[in-house]
Design a protein around this motif. Structure first.
Motif, short mmCIF file in Angstrom:
data_model
loop_
_atom_site.label_atom_id
_atom_site.label_comp_id
_atom_site.label_asym_id
_atom_site.label_seq_id
_atom_site.Cartn_x
_atom_site.Cartn_y
_atom_site.Cartn_z
N ASN A 215 7.92 -7.78 6.01
CA ASN A 215 6.61 -8.32 5.71
C ASN A 215 5.80 -7.38 6.33
O ASN A 215 4.16 -7.27 5.98
N LEU A 216 5.77 -6.76 7.46
CA LEU A 216 4.77 -5.85 8.20
C LEU A 216 4.40 -4.73 7.36
O LEU A 216 3.29 -4.13 7.59
N LEU A 217 5.31 -4.21 6.45
CA LEU A 217 4.81 -3.18 5.57
C LEU A 217 3.98 -3.51 4.61
O LEU A 217 3.26 -2.73 4.00
N LYS A 218 3.90 -4.67 4.20
CA LYS A 218 3.12 -5.21 3.11
C LYS A 218 1.74 -4.78 3.37
O LYS A 218 0.99 -5.14 4.49
N GLY A 219 1.08 -4.31 2.52
CA GLY A 219 -0.46 -3.82 2.39
C GLY A 219 -0.48 -2.41 3.65
O GLY A 219 -1.62 -2.01 3.66
N LYS A 220 0.24 -1.89 3.90
CA LYS A 220 0.06 -0.86 4.93
C LYS A 220 0.56 0.88 4.47
O LYS A 220 -0.08 1.53 4.90
N GLU A 221 1.46 0.51 3.30
CA GLU A 221 1.88 1.80 3.04
C GLU A 221 0.93 2.71 2.18
O GLU A 221 0.98 4.00 2.15
N GLY A 222 -0.05 1.88 1.57
CA GLY A 222 -1.08 2.46 0.91
C GLY A 222 -2.45 3.39 1.76
O GLY A 222 -3.17 3.93 1.12
N ASN A 223 -2.10 2.92 2.87
CA ASN A 223 -3.32 3.23 4.02
C ASN A 223 -2.97 4.41 4.66
O ASN A 223 -1.88 4.59 5.46
N VAL A 224 -3.81 5.67 4.47
CA VAL A 224 -3.50 6.98 5.19
C VAL A 224 -3.36 6.82 6.59
O VAL A 224 -2.80 7.60 7.27
N HIS A 225 -4.35 5.90 7.29
CA HIS A 225 -4.36 5.81 8.63
C HIS A 225 -3.02 5.21 9.25
O HIS A 225 -2.66 5.17 10.59
N MET A 226 -2.32 4.47 8.25
CA MET A 226 -1.13 3.44 8.64
C MET A 226 0.28 4.49 8.76
O MET A 226 1.26 3.76 8.81
#
Length: 416
Positions: free
Chosen positions: A115-126
């Protein structure tokens, strides 16, 4: 993906409610986190400070969101600052209590990480944070596979049952691609095999070497487990595409060999198991296959003195030899070449260089007796064979038994 009701109930019983005013910083970037927070009311913001002092708002947090979980789960400093944007009601649980609950409900840990991965994989800063989360998921999977397969291998049904009831995958594989059912079938743990089938494991699953649980049970001589798997539609072999090559076990390929070149049929006949032998013969087992010592399954059956079994193999031998003579001979030749070793024979003493520098050795298949090897080598070199003829190693040691010969070994024929 939601967590289990049991996990949620444990969390609810340990949280504490607190109200916080606008502008309060709940967590500083790069700080050590000792609490996990769930948002009941209000709004917060996550802010990261990059090198050079540039600030960037990452995400607005709303009711039902949480923070502090990445730091606790991945064992890293807090990756961003969390600040209250408007008055909030927060539910707080300390790190130790949260970690203790996760040890019991470990399957929920993976759900939280995903769940924590959702929405973060496309963010370069993440990217660094995403890498940490994925590493934690991989570590958990490896650790869980170790626990499940260790319990199965050691025959610990109670521990295995607890792990699976807590959410562990009963089909999870180890580094060799072997599932718990592979291990239970190989080790002969009937109670565990029965339990795994009850919970719905895949009976037709292959390891990295193409072995199925049914083949493992037969190779290890565990007839009851083999029968159990057969009754559930077990197959002897699965093709590379993962499809069952036969609708039942009677159409598989059971001719795999162990380190002594023994096939499952060798093992079944040595144990006097008529049922398994009949299954293997129907599946196409090669009754002409020889082990390291030149014995066929029929030879093993004669040692068991099981007349019914001997008759089965004698009939199968006749059929395989007469059904297609050329095919049978080719199969026997290929089988022998795959199982036997090669050696290089030189017609001079190991401590002397030959006078004729162009005198080469000959590569021969290692036969079943040392006398055969001596005769074949002498025949090739056209040498007479006195009674004192022998085969020596490079260290001038005499070979007395062909089983002492290593595949590819250099040997020397002494005829003087």
């Amino acid at each position: 993906m939601g967590c289990s009701p049991e996990f949620i109930n444990q969390i609810v019983s340990r949280v504490h409610e607190e109200f916080f005013s606008r502008g309060k910083v709940m967590m500083e970037q790069n700080s050590v986190v000792d609490h996990l927070y769930f948002i009941g009311e209000g709004k917060l913001e996550e802010v990261v400070v990059y090198e050079g002092g540039l600030k960037e708002e990452i995400l607005e947090l709303k009711p039902n969101d949480s923070f502090g979980d990445v730091s606790i789960l991945c064992n890293i400093p807090q990756p961003y600052t969390v600040r209250i944007r408007e008055r909030c009601l927060l539910l707080r649980i300390d790190k130790q209590s949260f970690s203790n609950i996760l040890k019991i409900y470990f399957h929920d840990r993976k759900k939280i990480l995903n769940n924590l991965l959702k929405g973060k994989e496309g963010n370069v800063h993440m990217k660094p944070m995403v890498a940490k989360i994925k590493a934690q998921i991989a570590m958990q999977e490896a650790h869980l596979a170790l626990r499940v397969n260790s319990a199965t291998y050691n025959g610990d049904l109670f521990q295995l049952r607890d792990l699976i009831q807590a959410g562990a995958d009963p089909n999870i594989k180890n580094f060799d691609g072997r599932s718990p059912l592979h291990l239970a079938a190989s080790k002969g743990h009937e109670d565990i095999a029965h339990f795994l089938i009850q919970v719905g494991v895949e009976v037709n699953i292959s390891d990295n070497f193409g072995n199925t649980p049914l083949l493992e049970a037969i190779k290890s001589g565990h007839e009851k487990i083999a029968s159990l798997i057969i009754n559930k539609g077990g197959s002897l072999m699965i093709n590379d595409g993962g499809n069952i090559m036969a609708s039942s076990a009677e159409r598989g390929n059971p001719n795999s060999k162990d380190y002594d070149f023994r096939t499952p049929l060798h093992v079944a006949t040595l144990r006097g198991s008529y049922g398994l032998a009949k299954l293997l013969v129907k599946a196409g087992a090669n009754v002409l296959s020889k082990d390291r010592w030149g014995k066929t399954p029929l030879d093993e059956a004669k040692l068991s003195k099981n007349e019914r079994l001997i008759k089965l193999l004698e009939e199968a031998t006749t059929i395989q030899l007469s059904d297609n003579t050329s095919t049978s001979q080719e199969l026997l030749l290929v089988t022998d070449k795959m199982t036997r070793r090669k050696c290089t024979i030189y017609p001079f003493q190991p401590w002397e260089l030959p006078k004729d520098q162009n005198k080469y050795g000959v590569v021969l298949w290692v036969p079943y007796t040392i006398n055969e090897l001596i005769e074949k080598a002498a025949d090739h070199f056209k040498l007479d064979l006195p009674s004192t003829s022998c085969i020596l190693t490079e260290e001038a040691g005499q070979i007395l038994d062909v089983n002492m010969i290593i595949d590819g070994q250099k040997l020397y024929l002494i005829t003087t």
